[in-house]
Design a protein around this motif. Structure first.
Motif, PDB file in Angstrom:
ATOM      1  N   THR A 120      24.472  -8.371  16.017  1.00  0.00           N
ATOM      2  CA  THR A 120      23.574  -9.529  16.110  1.00  0.00           C
ATOM      3  C   THR A 120      23.128  -9.741  17.553  1.00  0.00           C
ATOM      4  O   THR A 120      21.943  -9.965  17.811  1.00  0.00           O
ATOM      5  CB  THR A 120      24.288 -10.797  15.588  1.00  0.00           C
ATOM      6  N   LEU A 121      24.063  -9.665  18.482  1.00  0.00           N
ATOM      7  CA  LEU A 121      23.730  -9.843  19.899  1.00  0.00           C
ATOM      8  C   LEU A 121      22.773  -8.750  20.367  1.00  0.00           C
ATOM      9  O   LEU A 121      21.796  -9.025  21.063  1.00  0.00           O
ATOM     10  CB  LEU A 121      24.995  -9.846  20.751  1.00  0.00           C
ATOM     11  N   ALA A 122      23.022  -7.507  19.976  1.00  0.00           N
ATOM     12  CA  ALA A 122      22.140  -6.402  20.362  1.00  0.00           C
ATOM     13  C   ALA A 122      20.740  -6.606  19.795  1.00  0.00           C
ATOM     14  O   ALA A 122      19.735  -6.384  20.486  1.00  0.00           O
ATOM     15  CB  ALA A 122      22.718  -5.073  19.889  1.00  0.00           C
ATOM     16  N   GLU A 123      20.657  -7.037  18.560  1.00  0.00           N
ATOM     17  CA  GLU A 123      19.356  -7.281  17.919  1.00  0.00           C
ATOM     18  C   GLU A 123      18.607  -8.412  18.618  1.00  0.00           C
ATOM     19  O   GLU A 123      17.399  -8.313  18.870  1.00  0.00           O
ATOM     20  CB  GLU A 123      19.579  -7.611  16.431  1.00  0.00           C
ATOM     21  N   ARG A 124      19.307  -9.477  18.941  1.00  0.00           N
ATOM     22  CA  ARG A 124      18.679 -10.603  19.641  1.00  0.00           C
ATOM     23  C   ARG A 124      18.206 -10.186  21.029  1.00  0.00           C
ATOM     24  O   ARG A 124      17.133 -10.589  21.474  1.00  0.00           O
ATOM     25  CB  ARG A 124      19.654 -11.776  19.739  1.00  0.00           C
ATOM     26  N   THR A 125      18.994  -9.349  21.705  1.00  0.00           N
ATOM     27  CA  THR A 125      18.613  -8.869  23.033  1.00  0.00           C
ATOM     28  C   THR A 125      17.355  -8.012  22.940  1.00  0.00           C
ATOM     29  O   THR A 125      16.428  -8.171  23.747  1.00  0.00           O
ATOM     30  CB  THR A 125      19.766  -8.075  23.683  1.00  0.00           C
ATOM     31  N   ARG A 126      17.310  -7.101  21.968  1.00  0.00           N
ATOM     32  CA  ARG A 126      16.110  -6.270  21.772  1.00  0.00           C
ATOM     33  C   ARG A 126      14.886  -7.139  21.523  1.00  0.00           C
ATOM     34  O   ARG A 126      13.810  -6.882  22.067  1.00  0.00           O
ATOM     35  CB  ARG A 126      16.306  -5.310  20.598  1.00  0.00           C
ATOM     36  N   ALA A 127      15.036  -8.164  20.707  1.00  0.00           N
ATOM     37  CA  ALA A 127      13.919  -9.065  20.391  1.00  0.00           C
ATOM     38  C   ALA A 127      13.455  -9.792  21.652  1.00  0.00           C
ATOM     39  O   ALA A 127      12.251  -9.945  21.879  1.00  0.00           O
ATOM     40  CB  ALA A 127      14.328 -10.065  19.314  1.00  0.00           C
ATOM     41  N   GLU A 128      14.399 -10.214  22.478  1.00  0.00           N
ATOM     42  CA  GLU A 128      14.033 -10.921  23.710  1.00  0.00           C
ATOM     43  C   GLU A 128      13.369  -9.983  24.723  1.00  0.00           C
ATOM     44  O   GLU A 128      12.424 -10.365  25.402  1.00  0.00           O
ATOM     45  CB  GLU A 128      15.259 -11.604  24.329  1.00  0.00           C
ATOM     46  N   VAL A 129      13.857  -8.749  24.814  1.00  0.00           N
ATOM     47  CA  VAL A 129      13.230  -7.771  25.717  1.00  0.00           C
ATOM     48  C   VAL A 129      11.800  -7.502  25.257  1.00  0.00           C
ATOM     49  O   VAL A 129      10.883  -7.389  26.076  1.00  0.00           O
ATOM     50  CB  VAL A 129      14.060  -6.458  25.786  1.00  0.00           C
ATOM     51  N   ALA A 130      11.576  -7.448  23.948  1.00  0.00           N
ATOM     52  CA  ALA A 130      10.227  -7.220  23.413  1.00  0.00           C
ATOM     53  C   ALA A 130       9.286  -8.360  23.755  1.00  0.00           C
ATOM     54  O   ALA A 130       8.071  -8.160  23.872  1.00  0.00           O
ATOM     55  CB  ALA A 130      10.292  -7.027  21.902  1.00  0.00           C
ATOM     56  N   LYS A 131       9.795  -9.567  23.962  1.00  0.00           N
ATOM     57  CA  LYS A 131       8.963 -10.728  24.316  1.00  0.00           C
ATOM     58  C   LYS A 131       8.519 -10.718  25.772  1.00  0.00           C
ATOM     59  O   LYS A 131       7.585 -11.422  26.133  1.00  0.00           O
ATOM     60  CB  LYS A 131       9.735 -12.031  24.057  1.00  0.00           C
ATOM     61  N   LEU A 132       9.200  -9.907  26.602  1.00  0.00           N
ATOM     62  CA  LEU A 132       8.814  -9.837  28.017  1.00  0.00           C
ATOM     63  C   LEU A 132       7.444  -9.186  28.128  1.00  0.00           C
ATOM     64  O   LEU A 132       7.047  -8.376  27.285  1.00  0.00           O
ATOM     65  CB  LEU A 132       9.835  -9.010  28.810  1.00  0.00           C
ATOM     66  N   SER A 133       6.741  -9.515  29.195  1.00  0.00           N
ATOM     67  CA  SER A 133       5.447  -8.863  29.416  1.00  0.00           C
ATOM     68  C   SER A 133       5.699  -7.375  29.671  1.00  0.00           C
ATOM     69  O   SER A 133       6.805  -6.974  30.028  1.00  0.00           O
ATOM     70  CB  SER A 133       4.749  -9.487  30.626  1.00  0.00           C
ATOM     71  N   ALA A 134       4.674  -6.572  29.486  1.00  0.00           N
ATOM     72  CA  ALA A 134       4.808  -5.124  29.667  1.00  0.00           C
ATOM     73  C   ALA A 134       5.300  -4.807  31.081  1.00  0.00           C
ATOM     74  O   ALA A 134       6.164  -3.938  31.265  1.00  0.00           O
ATOM     75  CB  ALA A 134       3.479  -4.436  29.387  1.00  0.00           C
ATOM     76  N   GLU A 135       4.778  -5.507  32.090  1.00  0.00           N
ATOM     77  CA  GLU A 135       5.179  -5.254  33.474  1.00  0.00           C
ATOM     78  C   GLU A 135       6.637  -5.661  33.709  1.00  0.00           C
ATOM     79  O   GLU A 135       7.382  -4.954  34.369  1.00  0.00           O
ATOM     80  CB  GLU A 135       4.252  -5.990  34.446  1.00  0.00           C
TER      81      GLU A 135
END
Length: 181
Positions: A120-135
């Motif tokens: 769950t933590l890994a999935e949430r982290t991936r989702a949050e990283v995806a929300k970051l801008s491309a840069e």
């Protein structure tokens, strides 16, 4: 007895007598070099019980295999001092590796031993990283996955190091809010 005392003046003679099982010769050798060896050990280890333990090991080794110490270059005292220093450094290395492993702790409110929570933590982290801008994702990846310094990232991206540092900080704050919040 006076004959033995005269013989005890020479290290090679002491070692020869120790080889024959002469405890008096061993005591004389110990009396001659224990303080020097202990001083070297204590200077390196800064821990009296560790120094005493290695000192004991060294002299037990001499008692068991005195022939290995016959004819050492530079004299037995100097050789024992070098041997003590090397053994102390080896003990420090073993101790520091053990301490480093024991000192590692994970700062998390989750029980990471539980596989479901870890997923769950890994999935949430991936989702949050995806929300970051491309840069931000690009700079974050260079810093944390590629192991580049702020300066190295600044050289690659052409941005000032202070901007790179700010973007990494902002990315970390976003991830912390999203995964732990």
């Amino acid at each position: 007895m006076p004959h033995i005392a005269r013989e005890l003046r020479d290290d090679a003679t002491l070692l020869t007598l120790i080889r024959r099982g002469d405890e008096t010769a061993m005591a004389a050798l110990y009396d001659r070099y224990a303080i020097v060896v202990y001083s070297v050990l204590l200077r390196v280890l800064h821990h009296s019980s560790s120094a005493e333990e290695i000192l004991e090991e060294m002299f037990v080794e001499i008692w068991r295999r005195p022939e290995e110490y016959l004819g050492v270059r530079g004299g037995l005292g100097a050789w024992l001092a070098v041997m003590a220093r090397n053994k102390a450094i080896a003990a420090l290395r073993r101790r520091s590796v053990g301490e480093m492993v024991a000192d590692i702790s994970l700062a998390s409110t989750y029980d990471l031993s539980n596989e479901a929570e870890r997923s769950t933590l890994a999935e949430r982290t991936r989702a949050e990283v995806a929300k970051l801008s491309a840069e931000q994702r690009r700079i974050f990846a260079m810093a944390f996955f590629d192991g580049l310094s702020h300066t190295e990232i600044a050289e690659i991206t052409g941005e000032a190091a202070s901007i790179v540092k700010l973007r990494i900080r902002d990315a970390l704050l976003s991830l912390r809010r999203g995964t732990l919040g």
